[in-house]
Design a protein around this motif. Structure first.
Motif, PDB file in Angstrom:
ATOM      1  N   ALA A  19      -3.502  -2.492   5.108  1.00 17.80           N
ATOM      2  CA  ALA A  19      -3.308  -1.879   3.796  1.00 17.80           C
ATOM      3  C   ALA A  19      -4.132  -2.602   2.741  1.00 17.80           C
ATOM      4  O   ALA A  19      -4.788  -1.965   1.899  1.00 17.80           O
ATOM      5  N   LYS A  20      -4.122  -3.935   2.782  1.00 16.24           N
ATOM      6  CA  LYS A  20      -4.902  -4.722   1.814  1.00 16.24           C
ATOM      7  C   LYS A  20      -6.379  -4.382   1.894  1.00 16.24           C
ATOM      8  O   LYS A  20      -7.059  -4.265   0.861  1.00 16.24           O
ATOM      9  N   LYS A  21      -6.886  -4.227   3.097  1.00 13.66           N
ATOM     10  CA  LYS A  21      -8.307  -3.908   3.277  1.00 13.66           C
ATOM     11  C   LYS A  21      -8.658  -2.596   2.582  1.00 13.66           C
ATOM     12  O   LYS A  21      -9.681  -2.495   1.889  1.00 13.66           O
ATOM     13  N   THR A  22      -7.796  -1.589   2.771  1.00 14.72           N
ATOM     14  CA  THR A  22      -8.043  -0.285   2.131  1.00 14.72           C
ATOM     15  C   THR A  22      -7.871  -0.371   0.622  1.00 14.72           C
ATOM     16  O   THR A  22      -8.678   0.184  -0.135  1.00 14.72           O
ATOM     17  N   ILE A  23      -6.835  -1.059   0.173  1.00 15.00           N
ATOM     18  CA  ILE A  23      -6.610  -1.215  -1.271  1.00 15.00           C
ATOM     19  C   ILE A  23      -7.813  -1.874  -1.931  1.00 15.00           C
ATOM     20  O   ILE A  23      -8.299  -1.418  -2.977  1.00 15.00           O
ATOM     21  N   ASP A  24      -8.309  -2.948  -1.309  1.00 13.20           N
ATOM     22  CA  ASP A  24      -9.459  -3.667  -1.872  1.00 13.20           C
ATOM     23  C   ASP A  24     -10.702  -2.784  -1.927  1.00 13.20           C
ATOM     24  O   ASP A  24     -11.487  -2.852  -2.878  1.00 13.20           O
ATOM     25  N   GLU A  25     -10.850  -1.942  -0.911  1.00 14.81           N
ATOM     26  CA  GLU A  25     -12.013  -1.066  -0.870  1.00 14.81           C
ATOM     27  C   GLU A  25     -11.931   0.042  -1.912  1.00 14.81           C
ATOM     28  O   GLU A  25     -12.954   0.490  -2.440  1.00 14.81           O
ATOM     29  N   VAL A  30      -9.359   4.070  -7.371  1.00 19.34           N
ATOM     30  CA  VAL A  30      -7.989   4.585  -7.293  1.00 19.34           C
ATOM     31  C   VAL A  30      -7.048   3.784  -8.187  1.00 19.34           C
ATOM     32  O   VAL A  30      -7.070   2.554  -8.184  1.00 19.34           O
ATOM     33  N   GLU A  31      -6.209   4.510  -8.933  1.00 17.55           N
ATOM     34  CA  GLU A  31      -5.261   3.866  -9.847  1.00 17.55           C
ATOM     35  C   GLU A  31      -3.843   3.779  -9.285  1.00 17.55           C
ATOM     36  O   GLU A  31      -3.085   2.887  -9.660  1.00 17.55           O
ATOM     37  N   ILE A  32      -3.477   4.706  -8.397  1.00 17.56           N
ATOM     38  CA  ILE A  32      -2.098   4.765  -7.896  1.00 17.56           C
ATOM     39  C   ILE A  32      -2.104   4.803  -6.373  1.00 17.56           C
ATOM     40  O   ILE A  32      -2.831   5.595  -5.759  1.00 17.56           O
ATOM     41  N   PHE A  33      -1.277   3.946  -5.771  1.00 24.71           N
ATOM     42  CA  PHE A  33      -1.135   3.916  -4.319  1.00 24.71           C
ATOM     43  C   PHE A  33       0.314   4.222  -3.942  1.00 24.71           C
ATOM     44  O   PHE A  33       1.247   3.773  -4.613  1.00 24.71           O
ATOM     45  N   LYS A  34       0.480   4.951  -2.851  1.00 26.35           N
ATOM     46  CA  LYS A  34       1.818   5.272  -2.360  1.00 26.35           C
ATOM     47  C   LYS A  34       2.192   4.339  -1.220  1.00 26.35           C
ATOM     48  O   LYS A  34       1.471   4.221  -0.227  1.00 26.35           O
ATOM     49  N   VAL A  35       3.351   3.709  -1.376  1.00 29.04           N
ATOM     50  CA  VAL A  35       3.902   2.863  -0.323  1.00 29.04           C
ATOM     51  C   VAL A  35       5.126   3.566   0.237  1.00 29.04           C
ATOM     52  O   VAL A  35       6.121   3.766  -0.473  1.00 29.04           O
ATOM     53  N   GLY A  36       5.045   3.953   1.511  1.00 26.71           N
ATOM     54  CA  GLY A  36       6.153   4.638   2.151  1.00 26.71           C
ATOM     55  C   GLY A  36       6.973   3.699   3.021  1.00 26.71           C
ATOM     56  O   GLY A  36       6.770   2.475   3.020  1.00 26.71           O
ATOM     57  N   LEU A  37       7.894   4.281   3.780  1.00 27.00           N
ATOM     58  CA  LEU A  37       8.790   3.485   4.616  1.00 27.00           C
ATOM     59  C   LEU A  37       8.056   2.587   5.602  1.00 27.00           C
ATOM     60  O   LEU A  37       8.403   1.415   5.771  1.00 27.00           O
ATOM     61  N   GLU A  38       7.056   3.135   6.269  1.00 29.84           N
ATOM     62  CA  GLU A  38       6.353   2.381   7.308  1.00 29.84           C
ATOM     63  C   GLU A  38       5.763   1.087   6.759  1.00 29.84           C
ATOM     64  O   GLU A  38       6.008  -0.009   7.291  1.00 29.84           O
ATOM     65  N   LEU A  39       4.988   1.189   5.685  1.00 25.93           N
ATOM     66  CA  LEU A  39       4.341   0.001   5.121  1.00 25.93           C
ATOM     67  C   LEU A  39       5.336  -0.899   4.406  1.00 25.93           C
ATOM     68  O   LEU A  39       5.266  -2.125   4.515  1.00 25.93           O
ATOM     69  N   PHE A  40       6.283  -0.300   3.691  1.00 24.43           N
ATOM     70  CA  PHE A  40       7.252  -1.117   2.953  1.00 24.43           C
ATOM     71  C   PHE A  40       8.044  -2.008   3.908  1.00 24.43           C
ATOM     72  O   PHE A  40       8.211  -3.209   3.666  1.00 24.43           O
ATOM     73  N   LEU A  41       8.510  -1.443   5.008  1.00 26.38           N
ATOM     74  CA  LEU A  41       9.308  -2.213   5.961  1.00 26.38           C
ATOM     75  C   LEU A  41       8.460  -3.242   6.697  1.00 26.38           C
ATOM     76  O   LEU A  41       8.857  -4.401   6.856  1.00 26.38           O
ATOM     77  N   ASN A  42       7.283  -2.833   7.143  1.00 26.94           N
ATOM     78  CA  ASN A  42       6.437  -3.753   7.908  1.00 26.94           C
ATOM     79  C   ASN A  42       5.835  -4.872   7.068  1.00 26.94           C
ATOM     80  O   ASN A  42       5.439  -5.914   7.608  1.00 26.94           O
ATOM     81  N   SER A  43       5.748  -4.661   5.763  1.00 28.75           N
ATOM     82  CA  SER A  43       5.221  -5.710   4.886  1.00 28.75           C
ATOM     83  C   SER A  43       6.333  -6.451   4.156  1.00 28.75           C
ATOM     84  O   SER A  43       6.063  -7.290   3.300  1.00 28.75           O
ATOM     85  N   TYR A  44       7.581  -6.131   4.491  1.00 33.16           N
ATOM     86  CA  TYR A  44       8.740  -6.735   3.816  1.00 33.16           C
ATOM     87  C   TYR A  44       8.662  -6.554   2.291  1.00 33.16           C
ATOM     88  O   TYR A  44       9.082  -7.415   1.528  1.00 33.16           O
ATOM     89  N   GLY A  45       8.087  -5.422   1.880  1.00 34.89           N
ATOM     90  CA  GLY A  45       7.967  -5.115   0.455  1.00 34.89           C
ATOM     91  C   GLY A  45       6.781  -5.761  -0.228  1.00 34.89           C
ATOM     92  O   GLY A  45       6.527  -5.505  -1.416  1.00 34.89           O
ATOM     93  N   LYS A  46       6.036  -6.588   0.485  1.00 33.00           N
ATOM     94  CA  LYS A  46       4.937  -7.338  -0.144  1.00 33.00           C
ATOM     95  C   LYS A  46       3.768  -6.442  -0.543  1.00 33.00           C
ATOM     96  O   LYS A  46       2.957  -6.825  -1.391  1.00 33.00           O
ATOM     97  N   ALA A  47       3.677  -5.263   0.070  1.00 28.18           N
ATOM     98  CA  ALA A  47       2.604  -4.337  -0.307  1.00 28.18           C
ATOM     99  C   ALA A  47       2.713  -3.950  -1.779  1.00 28.18           C
ATOM    100  O   ALA A  47       1.705  -3.827  -2.482  1.00 28.18           O
ATOM    101  N   VAL A  48       3.941  -3.770  -2.248  1.00 24.14           N
ATOM    102  CA  VAL A  48       4.163  -3.428  -3.662  1.00 24.14           C
ATOM    103  C   VAL A  48       3.656  -4.553  -4.552  1.00 24.14           C
ATOM    104  O   VAL A  48       2.957  -4.316  -5.547  1.00 24.14           O
ATOM    105  N   ASP A  49       3.991  -5.779  -4.204  1.00 27.73           N
ATOM    106  CA  ASP A  49       3.564  -6.934  -5.002  1.00 27.73           C
ATOM    107  C   ASP A  49       2.046  -7.065  -5.014  1.00 27.73           C
ATOM    108  O   ASP A  49       1.453  -7.402  -6.048  1.00 27.73           O
ATOM    109  N   TYR A  50       1.410  -6.805  -3.879  1.00 26.00           N
ATOM    110  CA  TYR A  50      -0.052  -6.937  -3.814  1.00 26.00           C
ATOM    111  C   TYR A  50      -0.731  -5.903  -4.707  1.00 26.00           C
ATOM    112  O   TYR A  50      -1.675  -6.226  -5.441  1.00 26.00           O
ATOM    113  N   ILE A  51      -0.256  -4.671  -4.656  1.00 26.04           N
ATOM    114  CA  ILE A  51      -0.840  -3.625  -5.508  1.00 26.04           C
ATOM    115  C   ILE A  51      -0.663  -3.978  -6.982  1.00 26.04           C
ATOM    116  O   ILE A  51      -1.588  -3.835  -7.792  1.00 26.04           O
TER     117      ILE A  51
END
Length: 234
Positions: A19-25, A30-51
């Motif tokens: 996810a980080k690789k795509t976000i950085d690219e 892009v201004e808004i990213f969607k974090v769904g169940l799959e990424l939220f659970l597998n990243s322990y919510g850290k995807a939200v913090d990174y964005i």
């Protein structure tokens, strides 16, 4: 609204590093990213913090669906995480939706309701509920409940967006998955439009995932989608 803010890129990954690789690219486009169940659970919510660390917005797509107190607590968590948008299922009923709407009153966050998943068809709904109502009729009924409960908008297919906006006005937001450029595969989405068609049909936000994230060149794919959005609002 800047035309770039109409695009939400869905990060459907099972790990934070991908996810980080795509976000950085995509962060310059892009201004808004969607974090769904799959990424939220597998990243322990850290995807939200990174964005958020990149000063980008998050649509937290966890589709809360439970008894009133549990859905209320989950929604409170989303607000405390300072996400731009989060969603609950409209099928939780008006009592729960009203409680959630009170949470976001006078706040910048958007609380929206999921009506009917874009992967479902009339025959699917008939199979589940033995109903003769069409998908469009059920979306309309759930949208009415969400609006009367005070939520900020609904998730719906782009096909229903125009009728929703005409009925409830410009401030009731339409967030639309099921958007596929002509050059992309439909995958498991059934009720689809192109980005250009979706914006013309009064979608406030379009959600695009695999056509961008699975592309050989995600940044270029995002630019192509944004070009369609820009052309639609000129």
């Amino acid at each position: 609204m800047n035309y770039k803010e109409k695009l939400i890129v869905a990060l459907d990954y099972d790990n934070l590093e991908s996810a980080k690789k795509t976000i950085d690219e995509l962060k310059d486009e892009v201004e808004i990213f969607k974090v769904g169940l799959e990424l939220f659970l597998n990243s322990y919510g850290k995807a939200v913090d990174y964005i958020h660390s990149l000063e980008k917005k998050v649509f937290l797509d966890l589709k809360f669906h439970d008894i009133p107190n549990t859905t209320f607590a989950a929604s409170k968590f989303a607000i405390e995480k300072d996400v731009f948008m989060f969603n609950i299922h409209a099928s939780v009923g008006s009592e729960t939706m009203k409680k959630v709407a009170e949470l976001t009153k006078n706040k910048s966050q958007l609380a929206i309701a999921v009506t009917v998943l874009t992967s479902l068809t009339d025959s699917n709904l008939n199979e589940m509920f033995s109903t003769t109502k069409t998908t469009k009729e059920i979306v309309s009924q759930l949208a009415d409940l969400a609006y009367k409960s005070g939520l900020n908008g609904i998730v719906c297919s782009p096909l229903e967006a125009k009728s929703v906006k005409e009925k409830y006005g410009k401030n009731f937001k339409t967030i639309c998955p099921g958007v596929r450029p002509k050059w992309a595969a439909k995958n498991d989405q059934k009720r689809v439009m192109t980005p250009y068609e979706a914006i013309k049909n009064n979608c406030d936000y379009i959600v695009v995932g695999r056509p961008i994230t699975k592309s050989d060149n995600p940044k270029e794919a995002a630019k192509l989608v944004l070009d369609e959005i820009k052309q639609a609002i000129i």
